[in-house]
Scaffold this motif. Structure first.
Motif, PDB file in Angstrom:
ATOM      1  N   UNK A 244       0.856  -1.182  -0.097  1.00 44.65           N
ATOM      2  CA  UNK A 244      -0.151  -0.007   0.094  1.00 44.65           C
ATOM      3  C   UNK A 244       0.877   1.527   0.038  1.00 44.65           C
ATOM      4  N   UNK A 245       2.023   1.157   0.613  1.00 46.84           N
ATOM      5  CA  UNK A 245       2.930   2.398   0.539  1.00 46.84           C
ATOM      6  C   UNK A 245       3.767   2.065  -0.837  1.00 46.84           C
ATOM      7  N   UNK A 246       3.819   3.570  -1.552  1.00 41.76           N
ATOM      8  CA  UNK A 246       3.481   4.686  -1.461  1.00 41.76           C
ATOM      9  C   UNK A 246       1.840   5.061  -2.169  1.00 41.76           C
ATOM     10  N   UNK A 247       1.165   3.978  -2.434  1.00 41.30           N
ATOM     11  CA  UNK A 247      -0.126   4.431  -2.935  1.00 41.30           C
ATOM     12  C   UNK A 247      -0.933   5.050  -1.764  1.00 41.30           C
ATOM     13  N   UNK A 248      -0.929   4.401  -0.468  1.00 40.92           N
ATOM     14  CA  UNK A 248      -1.690   4.952   0.648  1.00 40.92           C
ATOM     15  C   UNK A 248      -2.980   4.656   0.685  1.00 40.92           C
ATOM     16  N   UNK A 249      -3.357   4.059   2.041  1.00 41.26           N
ATOM     17  CA  UNK A 249      -4.976   3.783   2.527  1.00 41.26           C
ATOM     18  C   UNK A 249      -5.044   4.417   3.941  1.00 41.26           C
ATOM     19  N   UNK A 250      -6.019   4.361   4.247  1.00 42.25           N
ATOM     20  CA  UNK A 250      -6.269   5.166   5.657  1.00 42.25           C
ATOM     21  C   UNK A 250      -5.338   4.502   6.718  1.00 42.25           C
ATOM     22  N   UNK A 252      -2.475   2.866   6.210  1.00 45.22           N
ATOM     23  CA  UNK A 252      -1.140   3.330   6.375  1.00 45.22           C
ATOM     24  C   UNK A 252      -0.890   4.753   6.778  1.00 45.22           C
ATOM     25  N   UNK A 253      -1.912   5.595   6.340  1.00 42.67           N
ATOM     26  CA  UNK A 253      -1.589   7.087   6.513  1.00 42.67           C
ATOM     27  C   UNK A 253      -1.518   7.288   7.924  1.00 42.67           C
ATOM     28  N   UNK A 254      -2.163   6.507   8.817  1.00 41.73           N
ATOM     29  CA  UNK A 254      -2.263   6.861  10.083  1.00 41.73           C
ATOM     30  C   UNK A 254      -0.908   6.609  10.802  1.00 41.73           C
ATOM     31  N   UNK A 255       0.234   5.605  10.177  1.00 41.79           N
ATOM     32  CA  UNK A 255       1.190   5.461  10.766  1.00 41.79           C
ATOM     33  C   UNK A 255       2.554   6.316   9.790  1.00 41.79           C
ATOM     34  N   UNK A 256       2.022   6.918   8.791  1.00 40.78           N
ATOM     35  CA  UNK A 256       3.179   7.461   8.101  1.00 40.78           C
ATOM     36  C   UNK A 256       2.507   8.799   7.375  1.00 40.78           C
ATOM     37  N   UNK A 257       2.353   9.635   8.278  1.00 42.75           N
ATOM     38  CA  UNK A 257       1.926  10.974   7.970  1.00 42.75           C
ATOM     39  C   UNK A 257       2.431  11.734   7.099  1.00 42.75           C
ATOM     40  N   UNK A 258       3.562  11.690   6.804  1.00 38.83           N
ATOM     41  CA  UNK A 258       4.412  12.440   5.697  1.00 38.83           C
ATOM     42  C   UNK A 258       3.930  12.202   4.336  1.00 38.83           C
ATOM     43  N   UNK A 259       3.047  11.145   4.125  1.00 41.44           N
ATOM     44  CA  UNK A 259       2.547  10.843   2.840  1.00 41.44           C
ATOM     45  C   UNK A 259       1.124  11.401   2.640  1.00 41.44           C
ATOM     46  N   UNK A 260       0.712  11.346   1.178  1.00 44.77           N
ATOM     47  CA  UNK A 260      -0.574  11.943   0.759  1.00 44.77           C
ATOM     48  C   UNK A 260      -1.342  10.785   0.371  1.00 44.77           C
ATOM     49  N   UNK A 261      -2.913  10.787   0.645  1.00 41.90           N
ATOM     50  CA  UNK A 261      -3.478   9.717  -0.052  1.00 41.90           C
ATOM     51  C   UNK A 261      -3.514  10.055  -1.425  1.00 41.90           C
ATOM     52  N   UNK A 262      -3.006   9.055  -2.337  1.00 42.01           N
ATOM     53  CA  UNK A 262      -3.378   9.108  -3.817  1.00 42.01           C
ATOM     54  C   UNK A 262      -4.280   8.424  -4.468  1.00 42.01           C
ATOM     55  N   UNK A 263      -4.930   7.516  -3.716  1.00 38.98           N
ATOM     56  CA  UNK A 263      -6.027   6.655  -4.339  1.00 38.98           C
ATOM     57  C   UNK A 263      -7.199   7.005  -3.379  1.00 38.98           C
ATOM     58  N   UNK A 264      -8.436   7.366  -3.952  1.00 39.89           N
ATOM     59  CA  UNK A 264      -9.725   7.759  -3.333  1.00 39.89           C
ATOM     60  C   UNK A 264     -10.683   7.323  -4.222  1.00 39.89           C
ATOM     61  N   UNK A 265     -11.941   7.245  -3.526  1.00 35.29           N
ATOM     62  CA  UNK A 265     -13.274   6.859  -4.425  1.00 35.29           C
ATOM     63  C   UNK A 265     -13.839   8.235  -4.266  1.00 35.29           C
ATOM     64  N   UNK A 266     -14.010   8.715  -5.699  1.00 34.62           N
ATOM     65  CA  UNK A 266     -15.324   9.788  -5.906  1.00 34.62           C
ATOM     66  C   UNK A 266     -16.611   9.201  -5.835  1.00 34.62           C
ATOM     67  N   UNK A 267     -17.379   9.623  -5.200  1.00 37.54           N
ATOM     68  CA  UNK A 267     -18.825   9.362  -4.765  1.00 37.54           C
ATOM     69  C   UNK A 267     -19.742  10.490  -5.075  1.00 37.54           C
TER      70      UNK A 267
END
Length: 368
Positions: A244-250, A252-267
């Motif tokens: 999941x790193x470096x794409x990132x999910x929630x 992964x982001x909890x422990x790696x705050x210096x990254x950005x969420x690059x994959x999201x679901x648009x609804x």
């Protein structure tokens, strides 16, 4: 199968048909640069575990930009074949290949590629050797170590030593090291998973008790996500399998705050029946909330709380800063990326907030 509405390149992101799995290429490039900086001059190899996202285009991007890249990892023979056809030649299958039909497919693949599999059973090793000899190929074998997360693998040093020596003695097999998976097997284990440090201690202590194995065969490969930074400085570790790193999910982001969420679901908002509830068109089928609920991005005071197959319910708190109306758009950050990407056939790749392209998730459904 997903039935997407194919919109032309250049379509503004907020005009995409929903629900859509969107990859922000600028955020991903930021994360890749950040990851490269973190890895720096580390001697630890990085093997991208591509099963999480299933997209060869992303895997090639990783290979080009991540230092110390040592090939890719997959879960199944089917995924192996997909990524081999996309130009990857060094592949680790992080699974035992047991049945005769799958071993024959493995041998066919090994004729033109470097391939490794996991082993924890003497009979499986003999079967691999027999069919590899008949096919005239070499198969790499990593002995899987059980670190107490309920997965496969061996924990007894004597059994590990015996299996490693069996691989060395059999024809057409190559002992390529030892491996452990630091990811929990069952969803209920996510919140109670031991720390990376404690899992590493179990792994290295077990290996230290393995006798009569030359040091050159003690190549230690670990699968980890959130705790990968803790492993970069571990002198015993030779390789980290990261997904999941470096794409990132929630998670992964909890422990790696210096990254950005690059994959999201648009609804899209379908209904706002009462002031405290909003219904969107992204449900269980698109967000994969088995382990944890997705997080609403960019809207303060609004929280994802419930999902049916096709719909999601968002709770609007008293502190919400925006009133949502039907056809408004909402961004959701998946909690677990692998459970989300498996619901789609394509990433809608976005650059500068407009559609840049459609990248196929080519290995989706390659379970065998």
């Amino acid at each position: 199968m997903e039935k997407p509405t194919f919109q032309p390149v250049g379509t503004p992101v907020m005009e995409l048909d929903t629900p859509a799995l969107v990859l922000d290429i600028e955020a991903l490039n930021f994360n890749l640069e950040k990851m490269s900086s973190i890895i720096g001059q580390s001697d630890v190899g990085i093997r991208s575990h591509v099963s999480t996202f299933g997209c060869p285009a992303i895997a090639h991007l990783y290979a080009d930009k991540v230092p110390g890249n040592s090939g890719i990892a997959v879960n199944t023979i089917g995924e192996c074949e997909v990524f081999a056809n996309a130009g990857f030649s060094d592949i680790l299958i992080t699974n035992q290949i047991i049945t005769r039909s799958k071993i024959l497919r493995l041998c066919s693949f090994a004729a033109n590629h470097s391939v490794q599999v996991l082993v924890d059973n003497p009979q499986n090793v003999r079967d691999l050797s027999d069919l590899a000899v008949n096919s005239g190929v070499i198969i790499g074998c990593k002995v899987e170590i059980d670190v107490g997360l309920g997965r496969g693998g061996l924990s007894d040093p004597g059994e590990i030593t015996e299996l490693a020596n069996s691989i060395l003695a059999l024809d057409n097999l190559e002992l390529t090291g030892m491996t452990a998976n630091f990811l929990p097997l069952h969803v209920s284990s996510v919140s109670t998973k031991p720390s990376t440090e404690s899992l590493l201690e179990i792994f290295t202590d077990t290996i230290s008790q393995v006798t009569d194995i030359d040091a050159k065969y003690r190549f230690l490969s670990v699968r980890s996500n959130e705790g990968f930074q803790d492993l970069l400085s571990a002198s015993e570790i030779s390789e980290i399998q990261i997904d999941t790193v470096p794409l990132m999910d929630q998670k992964s982001l909890k422990m790696n705050l210096q990254f950005k969420p690059s994959v999201k679901v648009l609804c899209s908002v379908l209904s706002h029946p009462i002031p405290t509830r909003v219904v969107v068109d992204a449900g269980h089928k698109t967000t994969g909330p088995d382990i944890g609920l997705p997080v609403v991005d960019g809207l303060s005071g609004i929280e994802a709380v419930k999902f049916s197959a096709e719909h999601g319910a968002l709770e609007v708190g008293d502190n919400a800063t925006q009133i949502l109306a039907p056809n408004d758009k909402v961004w959701l950050i998946p909690f677990d990326l692998s459970l989300c990407t498996n619901q789609f056939d394509y990433f809608r790749v976005v650059r500068n907030n407009v559609l840049h392209g459609l990248w196929p998730i080519s290995s989706r459904g390659s379970f065998g």
